[in-house]
Design a protein around this motif. Structure first.
Motif, short mmCIF file in Angstrom:
data_model
loop_
_atom_site.label_atom_id
_atom_site.label_comp_id
_atom_site.label_asym_id
_atom_site.label_seq_id
_atom_site.Cartn_x
_atom_site.Cartn_y
_atom_site.Cartn_z
N GLY A 1 33.54 -16.54 4.24
CA GLY A 1 35.04 -15.97 4.65
C GLY A 1 35.18 -17.24 3.26
O GLY A 1 36.32 -18.14 3.31
N GLY A 2 34.68 -17.33 2.03
CA GLY A 2 35.20 -18.07 0.88
C GLY A 2 34.60 -19.17 0.84
O GLY A 2 34.91 -20.19 -0.03
N ILE A 3 33.62 -20.10 2.32
CA ILE A 3 33.57 -21.57 2.25
C ILE A 3 32.86 -22.39 1.10
O ILE A 3 33.24 -23.14 0.70
CB ILE A 3 33.08 -21.75 3.63
N TYR A 4 32.60 -21.12 0.24
CA TYR A 4 31.20 -21.82 -0.71
C TYR A 4 31.50 -20.69 -2.11
O TYR A 4 30.60 -19.74 -2.21
CB TYR A 4 29.41 -21.57 -0.71
N SER A 5 33.13 -20.72 -2.63
CA SER A 5 32.71 -20.11 -3.48
C SER A 5 33.65 -20.97 -4.98
O SER A 5 34.10 -21.96 -4.44
CB SER A 5 34.50 -19.02 -3.16
N ARG B 1 0.88 -1.23 0.06
CA ARG B 1 -0.15 -0.38 0.09
C ARG B 1 1.09 1.37 -0.01
O ARG B 1 0.68 2.02 -0.62
CB ARG B 1 -0.92 -0.24 1.37
N LYS B 2 2.10 1.10 1.24
CA LYS B 2 2.53 1.95 0.24
C LYS B 2 4.24 2.87 -0.36
O LYS B 2 4.31 3.01 -0.31
CB LYS B 2 3.31 2.59 2.11
N ARG B 3 3.86 1.39 -1.03
CA ARG B 3 4.84 1.08 -1.93
C ARG B 3 6.35 1.44 -2.13
O ARG B 3 7.17 2.23 -2.56
CB ARG B 3 4.38 1.92 -3.51
N THR B 4 6.79 0.72 -0.50
CA THR B 4 7.85 1.19 -0.59
C THR B 4 8.50 -0.19 0.87
O THR B 4 7.48 -0.48 1.32
CB THR B 4 8.49 2.03 0.56
N GLY B 5 9.56 -0.90 0.94
CA GLY B 5 10.15 -1.69 1.63
C GLY B 5 11.25 -2.21 1.40
O GLY B 5 11.50 -2.53 0.22
N ARG B 6 11.73 -3.12 2.12
CA ARG B 6 12.82 -3.92 2.35
C ARG B 6 12.62 -4.50 3.48
O ARG B 6 12.11 -5.06 4.77
CB ARG B 6 14.32 -3.08 3.08
N ILE B 7 12.90 -5.83 2.82
CA ILE B 7 12.49 -7.19 3.25
C ILE B 7 14.16 -7.84 2.87
O ILE B 7 14.73 -8.88 1.49
CB ILE B 7 11.97 -8.37 2.69
N VAL B 8 14.64 -8.27 4.03
CA VAL B 8 15.87 -10.04 4.30
C VAL B 8 15.59 -10.34 4.97
O VAL B 8 15.78 -10.50 5.49
CB VAL B 8 17.40 -8.58 4.47
N ASN B 9 15.90 -12.00 4.43
CA ASN B 9 15.50 -13.39 4.42
C ASN B 9 17.29 -13.90 5.16
O ASN B 9 17.74 -13.52 4.19
CB ASN B 9 14.67 -14.37 3.81
N VAL B 10 17.46 -13.87 5.83
CA VAL B 10 18.59 -15.19 6.41
C VAL B 10 18.23 -16.51 6.58
O VAL B 10 17.66 -16.73 7.12
CB VAL B 10 19.17 -14.51 8.25
N ALA B 11 19.12 -16.78 5.66
CA ALA B 11 19.30 -17.96 5.07
C ALA B 11 20.75 -19.19 5.46
O ALA B 11 21.04 -18.72 7.06
CB ALA B 11 19.68 -18.28 3.49
N SER B 12 21.67 -19.71 4.57
CA SER B 12 23.11 -20.36 5.91
C SER B 12 23.69 -20.48 4.04
O SER B 12 22.48 -20.99 3.21
CB SER B 12 22.09 -21.29 6.02
N VAL B 13 24.57 -20.87 4.77
CA VAL B 13 25.27 -21.93 3.23
C VAL B 13 25.37 -22.68 3.37
O VAL B 13 25.14 -23.42 2.09
CB VAL B 13 26.90 -21.85 3.95
N SER B 14 23.96 -23.99 4.27
CA SER B 14 23.65 -24.51 4.54
C SER B 14 22.27 -25.13 3.32
O SER B 14 22.51 -26.43 3.09
CB SER B 14 22.86 -25.47 5.46
#
Length: 243
Positions: A239-243, A130-143
């Motif tokens: 730290g580069g574990i999944y690169s 409705r406000k036409r704005t927002g930030r959503i950040v979801n915390v996932a994992s290397v898993s």
């Protein structure tokens, strides 16, 4: 007044993220917690010590009626406030080999991470749209990116979060709402305190565990105006574990 809701904000990563958002963006922080009131109060005190402000908001993310009741009630009491930032951080681990995994361990991990994301985001996003704005950040994992033996349930839950992030970002981009995920590797926190750091860090190219505030800075950037053209992304911080 712009607010940020951080789920599972009483300890570890959630607390670090809540404090950083208060510092960087002057957001009024809603510190969500499930049961540990003392830890939540400590988190709020840390936010205030850093010059910010906020309040506690107790609910279990996996129960939709509880989530809706808490958030709708808060909104009725705070008509002048708007949740412009949502960080879906709540999650648990119940590690074990899949062949012996109790059904409850699968259900609990999936319910808090994946169903929790649905419950909280669906309530909050209506108002962002409705406000036409927002930030959503979801915390996932290397898993969730590579899969980890002994964490089939956790890997499945975080993998679901990653896919949901990419799909939802496409649905709401035209309303200037961004949806991104961060995928931490081994971060020093309550969740990793029982792991053998000396042994595990040999797998990490940077040869150390990450710090909670390093993840918090990344989340803070994704919540900023500088990240307005970034959406649907999963940013690894490991730290580069999944690169």
């Amino acid at each position: 007044m712009s607010c940020a809701l951080v789920t599972g904000a009483s300890r570890g990563l959630g607390r670090a993220i809540a404090v950083q958002l208060a510092k960087d963006h002057g957001l009024y922080i809603l510190v969500n917690y499930s049961s540990n009131l003392a830890a939540a109060e400590e988190a709020l005190e840390e936010i205030r010590t850093a010059g910010g402000d906020g309040e506690l908001l107790q609910f279990n993310v996996q129960t939709k009626t509880e989530v809706d009741g808490a958030l709708n009630g808060w909104r009725e009491r705070n008509e002048e406030k708007f949740i412009s930032v949502l960080v879906n951080n709540a999650g648990i681990t119940r590690d074990g080999l899949f062949m012996w995994m109790p059904e409850q361990d699968w259900d609990d991990v999936m319910s808090i991470s994946a169903k929790g994301l649905f419950n909280v985001t669906q309530n909050i996003i209506q108002h962002m749209l409705r406000k036409r704005t927002g930030r959503i950040v979801n915390v996932a994992s290397v898993s969730g990116m590579k899969g980890v033996a002994g964490q089939t349930n956790y890997s499945a839950a975080k993998g679901a979060i990653i896919s949901a992030t990419k799909a939802l970002a496409q649905e709401v981009a035209k309303r200037k709402i961004t949806v991104n995920a961060v995928a931490p590797g081994f971060i020093t926190s309550d969740m990793t305190k029982d792991l053998n750091e000396n042994e595990l860090k040999q797998m990490i190219p940077m040869n150390r565990f990450g710090k909670a505030d390093e993840v918090a800075h990344l989340v803070s950037f994704l919540c900023s105006d500088k990240a307005a053209y970034i959406t649907g992304e999963v940013i690894n911080i490991n730290g580069g574990i999944y690169s």
